[in-house]
Design a protein around this motif. Structure first.
Motif, mmCIF file in Angstrom:
data_model
loop_
_atom_site.group_PDB
_atom_site.id
_atom_site.type_symbol
_atom_site.label_atom_id
_atom_site.label_comp_id
_atom_site.label_asym_id
_atom_site.label_seq_id
_atom_site.Cartn_x
_atom_site.Cartn_y
_atom_site.Cartn_z
ATOM 1 N N THR A 29 0.808 -1.231 0.000
ATOM 2 C CA THR A 29 0.000 0.000 0.000
ATOM 3 C C THR A 29 0.835 1.273 0.000
ATOM 4 O O THR A 29 0.283 2.368 -0.010
ATOM 5 C CB THR A 29 -0.998 0.074 1.185
ATOM 6 O OG1 THR A 29 -0.324 0.444 2.392
ATOM 7 C CG2 THR A 29 -1.750 -1.228 1.383
ATOM 8 N N LYS A 30 2.162 1.130 0.015
ATOM 9 C CA LYS A 30 3.021 2.312 0.042
ATOM 10 C C LYS A 30 3.430 2.714 -1.376
ATOM 11 O O LYS A 30 3.140 2.008 -2.352
ATOM 12 C CB LYS A 30 4.256 2.057 0.905
ATOM 13 C CG LYS A 30 3.915 1.771 2.368
ATOM 14 C CD LYS A 30 5.159 1.501 3.189
ATOM 15 C CE LYS A 30 4.799 1.159 4.638
ATOM 16 N NZ LYS A 30 5.984 0.834 5.453
ATOM 17 N N LEU A 31 4.129 3.824 -1.486
ATOM 18 C CA LEU A 31 4.496 4.377 -2.785
ATOM 19 C C LEU A 31 5.315 3.390 -3.613
ATOM 20 O O LEU A 31 5.141 3.274 -4.833
ATOM 21 C CB LEU A 31 5.285 5.683 -2.589
ATOM 22 C CG LEU A 31 5.739 6.398 -3.860
ATOM 23 C CD1 LEU A 31 4.537 6.824 -4.691
ATOM 24 C CD2 LEU A 31 6.603 7.602 -3.496
ATOM 25 N N HIS A 32 6.225 2.659 -2.963
ATOM 26 C CA HIS A 32 7.109 1.743 -3.682
ATOM 27 C C HIS A 32 6.690 0.287 -3.507
ATOM 28 O O HIS A 32 7.526 -0.609 -3.439
ATOM 29 C CB HIS A 32 8.554 1.944 -3.220
ATOM 30 C CG HIS A 32 9.063 3.334 -3.460
ATOM 31 N ND1 HIS A 32 9.289 3.839 -4.728
ATOM 32 C CD2 HIS A 32 9.359 4.352 -2.597
ATOM 33 C CE1 HIS A 32 9.721 5.078 -4.645
ATOM 34 N NE2 HIS A 32 9.767 5.424 -3.357
ATOM 35 N N GLU A 33 5.392 0.035 -3.446
ATOM 36 C CA GLU A 33 4.892 -1.338 -3.333
ATOM 37 C C GLU A 33 5.441 -2.199 -4.462
ATOM 38 O O GLU A 33 5.498 -1.782 -5.620
ATOM 39 C CB GLU A 33 3.363 -1.323 -3.382
ATOM 40 C CG GLU A 33 2.737 -2.701 -3.387
ATOM 41 C CD GLU A 33 1.221 -2.653 -3.452
ATOM 42 O OE1 GLU A 33 0.604 -2.320 -2.428
ATOM 43 O OE2 GLU A 33 0.660 -2.932 -4.532
ATOM 44 N N GLN A 34 5.839 -3.412 -4.096
ATOM 45 C CA GLN A 34 6.402 -4.333 -5.086
ATOM 46 C C GLN A 34 5.945 -5.752 -4.750
ATOM 47 O O GLN A 34 6.059 -6.204 -3.609
ATOM 48 C CB GLN A 34 7.937 -4.257 -5.070
ATOM 49 C CG GLN A 34 8.611 -5.148 -6.085
ATOM 50 C CD GLN A 34 10.127 -5.038 -6.007
ATOM 51 O OE1 GLN A 34 10.675 -4.647 -4.978
ATOM 52 N NE2 GLN A 34 10.793 -5.368 -7.090
ATOM 53 N N ILE A 35 5.438 -6.465 -5.748
ATOM 54 C CA ILE A 35 4.980 -7.840 -5.562
ATOM 55 C C ILE A 35 5.642 -8.710 -6.622
ATOM 56 O O ILE A 35 5.535 -8.436 -7.818
ATOM 57 C CB ILE A 35 3.450 -7.943 -5.661
ATOM 58 C CG1 ILE A 35 2.798 -7.049 -4.596
ATOM 59 C CG2 ILE A 35 2.992 -9.388 -5.496
ATOM 60 C CD1 ILE A 35 1.320 -6.858 -4.785
ATOM 61 N N SER A 36 6.351 -9.741 -6.181
ATOM 62 C CA SER A 36 7.027 -10.667 -7.086
ATOM 63 C C SER A 36 6.431 -12.052 -6.902
ATOM 64 O O SER A 36 6.356 -12.554 -5.777
ATOM 65 C CB SER A 36 8.533 -10.707 -6.789
ATOM 66 O OG SER A 36 9.107 -9.416 -6.888
ATOM 67 N N ARG A 37 6.027 -12.675 -7.995
ATOM 68 C CA ARG A 37 5.422 -14.010 -7.947
ATOM 69 C C ARG A 37 6.242 -14.971 -8.794
ATOM 70 O O ARG A 37 6.503 -14.691 -9.970
ATOM 71 C CB ARG A 37 3.979 -13.969 -8.444
ATOM 72 C CG ARG A 37 3.077 -12.969 -7.717
ATOM 73 C CD ARG A 37 1.684 -12.938 -8.341
ATOM 74 N NE ARG A 37 0.831 -11.919 -7.750
ATOM 75 C CZ ARG A 37 0.770 -10.656 -8.165
ATOM 76 N NH1 ARG A 37 1.545 -10.254 -9.187
ATOM 77 N NH2 ARG A 37 -0.028 -9.791 -7.574
ATOM 78 N N ALA A 38 6.610 -16.100 -8.211
ATOM 79 C CA ALA A 38 7.386 -17.130 -8.918
ATOM 80 C C ALA A 38 7.498 -18.338 -7.999
ATOM 81 O O ALA A 38 6.884 -18.368 -6.926
ATOM 82 C CB ALA A 38 8.773 -16.606 -9.298
ATOM 83 N N THR A 39 8.281 -19.332 -8.390
ATOM 84 C CA THR A 39 8.535 -20.437 -7.468
ATOM 85 C C THR A 39 9.578 -19.990 -6.449
ATOM 86 O O THR A 39 10.331 -19.033 -6.680
ATOM 87 C CB THR A 39 9.060 -21.671 -8.205
ATOM 88 O OG1 THR A 39 10.367 -21.394 -8.725
ATOM 89 C CG2 THR A 39 8.134 -22.079 -9.336
ATOM 90 N N LEU A 40 9.637 -20.691 -5.331
ATOM 91 C CA LEU A 40 10.623 -20.343 -4.302
ATOM 92 C C LEU A 40 12.043 -20.427 -4.847
ATOM 93 O O LEU A 40 12.888 -19.593 -4.500
ATOM 94 C CB LEU A 40 10.460 -21.267 -3.098
ATOM 95 C CG LEU A 40 9.315 -20.928 -2.136
ATOM 96 C CD1 LEU A 40 9.125 -22.043 -1.122
ATOM 97 C CD2 LEU A 40 9.579 -19.602 -1.419
ATOM 98 N N ARG A 41 12.318 -21.430 -5.664
ATOM 99 C CA ARG A 41 13.671 -21.551 -6.215
ATOM 100 C C ARG A 41 14.016 -20.369 -7.119
ATOM 101 O O ARG A 41 15.142 -19.862 -7.090
ATOM 102 C CB ARG A 41 13.808 -22.874 -6.977
ATOM 103 C CG ARG A 41 13.919 -24.081 -6.056
ATOM 104 C CD ARG A 41 14.083 -25.370 -6.812
ATOM 105 N NE ARG A 41 14.165 -26.503 -5.890
ATOM 106 C CZ ARG A 41 14.080 -27.768 -6.252
ATOM 107 N NH1 ARG A 41 13.898 -28.073 -7.540
ATOM 108 N NH2 ARG A 41 14.171 -28.740 -5.353
ATOM 109 N N GLU A 42 13.039 -19.915 -7.894
ATOM 110 C CA GLU A 42 13.287 -18.757 -8.765
ATOM 111 C C GLU A 42 13.467 -17.492 -7.936
ATOM 112 O O GLU A 42 14.354 -16.663 -8.231
ATOM 113 C CB GLU A 42 12.137 -18.608 -9.757
ATOM 114 C CG GLU A 42 12.081 -19.706 -10.797
ATOM 115 C CD GLU A 42 10.794 -19.686 -11.612
ATOM 116 O OE1 GLU A 42 10.838 -20.102 -12.779
ATOM 117 O OE2 GLU A 42 9.744 -19.262 -11.061
#
Length: 316
Positions: free
Chosen positions: A221-234
Motif C-alpha cells: 500500500t506504500k508508494l514503492h509497493e512491489q509484488i514478485s510471484r514465482a517459485t521459491l527456487r526462482e
C-alpha cells in the motif's frame, strides 16, 4: 433589543469541541467513546486506508495506547485528532497494563493501536486484552487494514486455508527447523520478514520447499509497493537483485495434493547427504520436510546412518 450573551466555554464544552477529526478540510465532531478498550486497526502504509469508524473512535477516546508515539502521531496529525498518546509496547507492557486497567475501572475509554495494521497481530496486545476481559471491562474490535490479508489477497495463491507464522526465528538453524515443520502444513503460509535477512530466508525456504509457488510482497500500500510471484527456487535465485529496504510479507503455496512420501532408499540418500554436512537435528528436519514421513521414524533412521558414517552412538 439587548444582545444575547455568548455561551460560556465550560470544561465540558471545550472537551466536546476537541473531540473531532478532519477529512478533506471538513471538521467532524466525534462523540465520546464508550467506556472500554477499543482495538483499532490503522493503515499499513497508505494513511488514506483508515476507516471513518476508526477516526471517530480515535478522536473520542480518552487515551490512545500505541507502540511508538512518533508513528501514531503522523496519523493523528493527518486527521487533526488531539487525543492523548501513551506508549504501550513489549518493553513497558508489564508496567503499563495496571495503569490502563485502572483508567478503565474509572470508566475511561482507551484505544489500542499498533504501528501499522490490526492490533494483537505480531504485537503485544494479547495479554492486555486477556486482563481487560478478566476484569470485566468491554473490548471492542474495529476491523480494518492487515498486511496478512492484503498479501494473501494479491499473492494469487489459494486462500481457502492459510496459516500465519509471523516472523521466523532469527538464527539459521532454528529457522530451518521451523521451516521444515511448516512445510507439512496443508495450507497457504503467510509470514513476515525483514530486509536484512529475507535473502537468507528465501534460500532456506527454497532448499526445503523446492518449487512451491510463492509471492514476495514488499511495502504493501506504500508508494514503492512491489509484488514478485514465482517459485521459491526462482525467487531465491534472484534474491541478490531484490530491494531489501522496507517491510516484507512472504506468501507460500501449500504442498501439492499429489505429494508422496519418499521411498526408504530415497530417504536414506537424503539423510546421508544431509548428515555429511549438517547435525543430526538439521538433517532430520530437512528429511522430514522432503519425505512426508513421521519425525520419529526419520530420527531413528538418521541415528543408524550417523552411527555408520561417524562411528559412536550417532548423536551430535
Amino acid at each position: 433589543m439587548r444582545a444575547k450573551p455568548s455561551p460560556t466555554n465550560t470544561p465540558e464544552t471545550t472537551e466536546a469541541a476537541s473531540r473531532g477529526f478532519s477529512v478533506d478540510a471538513h471538521r467532524l465532531v466525534a462523540p465520546k467513546a464508550a467506556p472500554g478498550l477499543h482495538l483499532v486497526a490503522t493503515p499499513i502504509g497508505n494513511l488514506g486506508d483508515i476507516t471513518l469508524r476508526a477516526l471517530q473512535t480515535l478522536a473520542g477516546v480518552d487515551v490512545i495506547a500505541c507502540e511508538d508515539t512518533r508513528i501514531t502521531r503522523r496519523l493523528t496529525e493527518r486527521y487533526d485528532i488531539s487525543a492523548q498518546l501513551k506508549q504501550y509496547h513489549e518493553h513497558n507492557a508489564e508496567a503499563a497494563r495496571p495503569k490502563i486497567l485502572e483508567r478503565l475501572s474509572q470508566g475511561g475509554s482507551i484505544a489500542l493501536v499498533s504501528d501499522a495494521g490490526t492490533p494483537l497481530i505480531s504485537d503485544p496486545g494479547y495479554k492486555l486484552v486477556r486482563e481487560v476481559c478478566a476484569a470485566g471491562h468491554a473490548v471492542y474490535a474495529l476491523p480494518g487494514p492487515s498486511s496478512v490479508l492484503a498479501a494473501l489477497s494479491v499473492a494469487a495463491l489459494p486462500t481457502d486455508r492459510f496459516f500465519f507464522e509471523g516472523f521466523l526465528p532469527s538464527k539459521s538453524a532454528a529457522r530451518k527447523s521451523r521451516v521444515a515443520e511448516l512445510a507439512r502444513i496443508d495450507a497457504t503460509l503467510v509470514m513476515f520478514d525483514s530486509g536484512n535477512r529475507v535473502q537468507d530466508t528465501l534460500a532456506e525456504l527454497a532448499e526445503i520447499m523446492g518449487t512451491r509457488e510463492a509471492a514476495i510482497c514488499r511495502e504493501l500500500t506504500k508508494l514503492h509497493e512491489q509484488i514478485s510471484r514465482a517459485t521459491l527456487r526462482e525467487l531465491a535465485r534472484d534474491a541478490d537483485t531484490l530491494e531489501t529496504r522496507g517491510e516484507f510479507v512472504l506468501v507460500i503455496a501449500p504442498p501439492a495434493a499429489d505429494a508422496e512420501m519418499l521411498t526408504s532408499d530415497a530417504l536414506d540418500d537424503v539423510l546421508r547427504e544431509q548428515l555429511a554436512a549438517n547435525s543430526v537435528k538439521d538433517a532430520v528436519a530437512h528429511a522430514v520436510a522432503l519425505s512426508g514421513r513421521p519425525r520419529r521414524e526419520v530420527y531413528a533412521r538418521a541415528l543408524e546412518l550417523a552411527k555408520d558414517l561417524r562411528g559412536g552412538d550417532g548423536e551430535d
